[in-house]
Design a protein around this motif. Structure first.
Motif, PDB file in Angstrom:
ATOM      1  N   VAL A 182      38.988 107.644   3.486  1.00 12.36           N
ATOM      2  CA  VAL A 182      38.741 108.205   2.166  1.00 12.36           C
ATOM      3  C   VAL A 182      37.344 107.798   1.718  1.00 12.36           C
ATOM      4  N   SER A 183      36.574 108.777   1.254  1.00  9.18           N
ATOM      5  CA  SER A 183      35.228 108.467   0.763  1.00  9.18           C
ATOM      6  C   SER A 183      35.345 107.718  -0.568  1.00  9.18           C
ATOM      7  N   ASP A 184      34.301 106.990  -0.889  1.00  5.78           N
ATOM      8  CA  ASP A 184      34.291 106.233  -2.143  1.00  5.78           C
ATOM      9  C   ASP A 184      34.490 107.143  -3.350  1.00  5.78           C
ATOM     10  N   GLU A 185      33.914 108.325  -3.310  1.00  9.91           N
ATOM     11  CA  GLU A 185      34.034 109.228  -4.458  1.00  9.91           C
ATOM     12  C   GLU A 185      35.436 109.816  -4.591  1.00  9.91           C
ATOM     13  N   ASP A 186      36.214 109.893  -3.499  1.00  8.22           N
ATOM     14  CA  ASP A 186      37.575 110.404  -3.550  1.00  8.22           C
ATOM     15  C   ASP A 186      38.619 109.322  -3.794  1.00  8.22           C
ATOM     16  N   LEU A 187      38.229 108.075  -3.721  1.00  8.84           N
ATOM     17  CA  LEU A 187      39.172 106.965  -3.867  1.00  8.84           C
ATOM     18  C   LEU A 187      39.964 107.019  -5.178  1.00  8.84           C
ATOM     19  N   PRO A 188      39.360 107.316  -6.326  1.00  6.02           N
ATOM     20  CA  PRO A 188      40.147 107.357  -7.575  1.00  6.02           C
ATOM     21  C   PRO A 188      41.286 108.379  -7.540  1.00  6.02           C
ATOM     22  N   ILE A 189      41.075 109.518  -6.919  1.00  8.38           N
ATOM     23  CA  ILE A 189      42.139 110.523  -6.872  1.00  8.38           C
ATOM     24  C   ILE A 189      43.289 110.058  -5.973  1.00  8.38           C
ATOM     25  N   PHE A 190      42.962 109.379  -4.883  1.00  2.99           N
ATOM     26  CA  PHE A 190      44.014 108.840  -4.008  1.00  2.99           C
ATOM     27  C   PHE A 190      44.791 107.740  -4.726  1.00  2.99           C
ATOM     28  N   GLN A 191      44.109 106.914  -5.478  1.00  6.57           N
ATOM     29  CA  GLN A 191      44.783 105.854  -6.231  1.00  6.57           C
ATOM     30  C   GLN A 191      45.699 106.444  -7.291  1.00  6.57           C
ATOM     31  N   ARG A 192      45.226 107.476  -7.993  1.00 10.46           N
ATOM     32  CA  ARG A 192      46.050 108.111  -9.027  1.00 10.46           C
ATOM     33  C   ARG A 192      47.263 108.790  -8.391  1.00 10.46           C
ATOM     34  N   ALA A 193      47.077 109.436  -7.258  1.00 11.79           N
ATOM     35  CA  ALA A 193      48.197 110.073  -6.554  1.00 11.79           C
ATOM     36  C   ALA A 193      49.244 109.035  -6.155  1.00 11.79           C
ATOM     37  N   GLN A 194      48.780 107.881  -5.695  1.00 10.14           N
ATOM     38  CA  GLN A 194      49.694 106.813  -5.310  1.00 10.14           C
ATOM     39  C   GLN A 194      50.477 106.319  -6.521  1.00 10.14           C
ATOM     40  N   GLU A 195      49.842 106.187  -7.662  1.00  7.23           N
ATOM     41  CA  GLU A 195      50.535 105.777  -8.887  1.00  7.23           C
ATOM     42  C   GLU A 195      51.604 106.793  -9.265  1.00  7.23           C
ATOM     43  N   LEU A 196      51.242 108.070  -9.235  1.00 11.14           N
ATOM     44  CA  LEU A 196      52.186 109.128  -9.605  1.00 11.14           C
ATOM     45  C   LEU A 196      53.359 109.229  -8.644  1.00 11.14           C
ATOM     46  N   ALA A 197      53.152 108.838  -7.389  1.00 16.59           N
ATOM     47  CA  ALA A 197      54.207 108.904  -6.375  1.00 16.59           C
ATOM     48  C   ALA A 197      55.019 107.614  -6.310  1.00 16.59           C
ATOM     49  N   GLY A 198      54.907 106.781  -7.308  1.00 21.59           N
ATOM     50  CA  GLY A 198      55.703 105.552  -7.336  1.00 21.59           C
ATOM     51  C   GLY A 198      55.215 104.503  -6.363  1.00 21.59           C
ATOM     52  N   GLY A 199      53.921 104.505  -6.081  1.00 20.27           N
ATOM     53  CA  GLY A 199      53.352 103.488  -5.206  1.00 20.27           C
ATOM     54  C   GLY A 199      53.294 103.877  -3.739  1.00 20.27           C
ATOM     55  N   LYS A 200      53.804 105.035  -3.391  1.00 15.41           N
ATOM     56  CA  LYS A 200      53.827 105.463  -1.992  1.00 15.41           C
ATOM     57  C   LYS A 200      52.838 106.603  -1.784  1.00 15.41           C
ATOM     58  N   LEU A 201      51.678 106.286  -1.269  1.00  9.71           N
ATOM     59  CA  LEU A 201      50.660 107.297  -1.025  1.00  9.71           C
ATOM     60  C   LEU A 201      51.130 108.324  -0.006  1.00  9.71           C
ATOM     61  N   SER A 202      51.909 107.887   0.980  1.00  5.87           N
ATOM     62  CA  SER A 202      52.381 108.834   2.001  1.00  5.87           C
ATOM     63  C   SER A 202      53.248 109.927   1.374  1.00  5.87           C
ATOM     64  N   THR A 203      54.017 109.583   0.338  1.00  3.19           N
ATOM     65  CA  THR A 203      54.831 110.587  -0.358  1.00  3.19           C
ATOM     66  C   THR A 203      53.939 111.624  -1.021  1.00  3.19           C
ATOM     67  N   ALA A 204      52.901 111.168  -1.709  1.00  2.96           N
ATOM     68  CA  ALA A 204      51.979 112.091  -2.382  1.00  2.96           C
ATOM     69  C   ALA A 204      51.278 112.994  -1.371  1.00  2.96           C
ATOM     70  N   ILE A 205      50.852 112.435  -0.273  1.00  2.00           N
ATOM     71  CA  ILE A 205      50.157 113.221   0.748  1.00  2.00           C
ATOM     72  C   ILE A 205      51.102 114.238   1.378  1.00  2.00           C
ATOM     73  N   SER A 206      52.330 113.848   1.661  1.00  2.00           N
ATOM     74  CA  SER A 206      53.305 114.766   2.262  1.00  2.00           C
ATOM     75  C   SER A 206      53.615 115.935   1.330  1.00  2.00           C
ATOM     76  N   VAL A 207      53.811 115.647   0.043  1.00  2.00           N
ATOM     77  CA  VAL A 207      54.094 116.708  -0.927  1.00  2.00           C
ATOM     78  C   VAL A 207      52.911 117.670  -1.011  1.00  2.00           C
ATOM     79  N   ALA A 208      51.712 117.119  -1.103  1.00  2.00           N
ATOM     80  CA  ALA A 208      50.510 117.955  -1.203  1.00  2.00           C
ATOM     81  C   ALA A 208      50.315 118.794   0.053  1.00  2.00           C
ATOM     82  N   LEU A 209      50.504 118.207   1.222  1.00  2.00           N
ATOM     83  CA  LEU A 209      50.332 118.949   2.467  1.00  2.00           C
ATOM     84  C   LEU A 209      51.396 120.029   2.630  1.00  2.00           C
TER      85      LEU A 209
END
Length: 174
Positions: free
Chosen positions: A8-35
């Motif tokens: 993840v690029s530095d400029e995209d890091l905040p969006i990944f962090q926010r997605a992880q928060e919204l997914a209850g701490g599981k970034l893989s869940t957010a990525i799977s839903v988005a994909l």
């Protein structure tokens, strides 16, 4: 479970962090839903379908989204001035989606029914009255085009039934 590393690029890091928060701490869940959503929409787009968003309910109501293609649109007005708009879509899964949007039903008039008194009222020289009943929009899904009969105007049904036989997208070998 296989592991995948995502850089993840530095400029995209905040969006990944926010997605992880919204997914209850599981970034893989957010990525799977988005994909999953991305793959579904992109495959639909390649097949000729688009994202359809319609409003349902009364007033502001709520929005509903699906993947489909517009087959036709039909409008009519009543003597009171109420407008009904019928839209029929074919969903990506081959179902027929009917969206009916009804405008508010307005009533207006004056102290009498003759046109002179009515215009006096509009000019502020007499009494007028008015009111409306809130409009509403509905969304119904049907498995076959035949199920639309009686739900839409007959002339519109004839047009839609003819279109239903055609493929959503015709691939040309040219």
């Amino acid at each position: 479970m296989p592991n995948k590393t995502i850089y993840v690029s530095d400029e995209d890091l905040p969006i990944f962090q926010r997605a992880q928060e919204l997914a209850g701490g599981k970034l893989s869940t957010a990525i799977s839903v988005a994909l999953r959503r991305y793959v579904e929409m992109e495959e639909g787009r390649q097949e000729g379908y688009g994202e359809i968003i319609v409003q349902v309910g009364q007033g502001a109501g709520r929005k509903q989204r699906f993947s489909g293609v517009l087959l036709g649109e039909w409008g009519r007005t009543s003597r009171s001035g109420r407008v009904e708009m019928f839209r029929v879509y074919r969903s990506r899964k081959g179902k027929f989606v009917l969206h009916v949007d009804r405008s508010p039903d307005w009533v207006s008039g004056s102290e009498s029914d003759d046109w002179v008194s009515t215009w006096r009222g509009y000019l502020g020289l007499g009494e007028t009255r008015w009111g409306f009943v809130q409009g509403a929009a509905t969304l119904d899904v049907f498995d076959t085009v035949e199920e639309l009969r009686g739900k839409i105007p007959d002339e519109f049904y004839d047009l839609i039934a003819d279109l239903a036989e055609r493929p959503a997208v015709e691939d040309l070998d040219i």
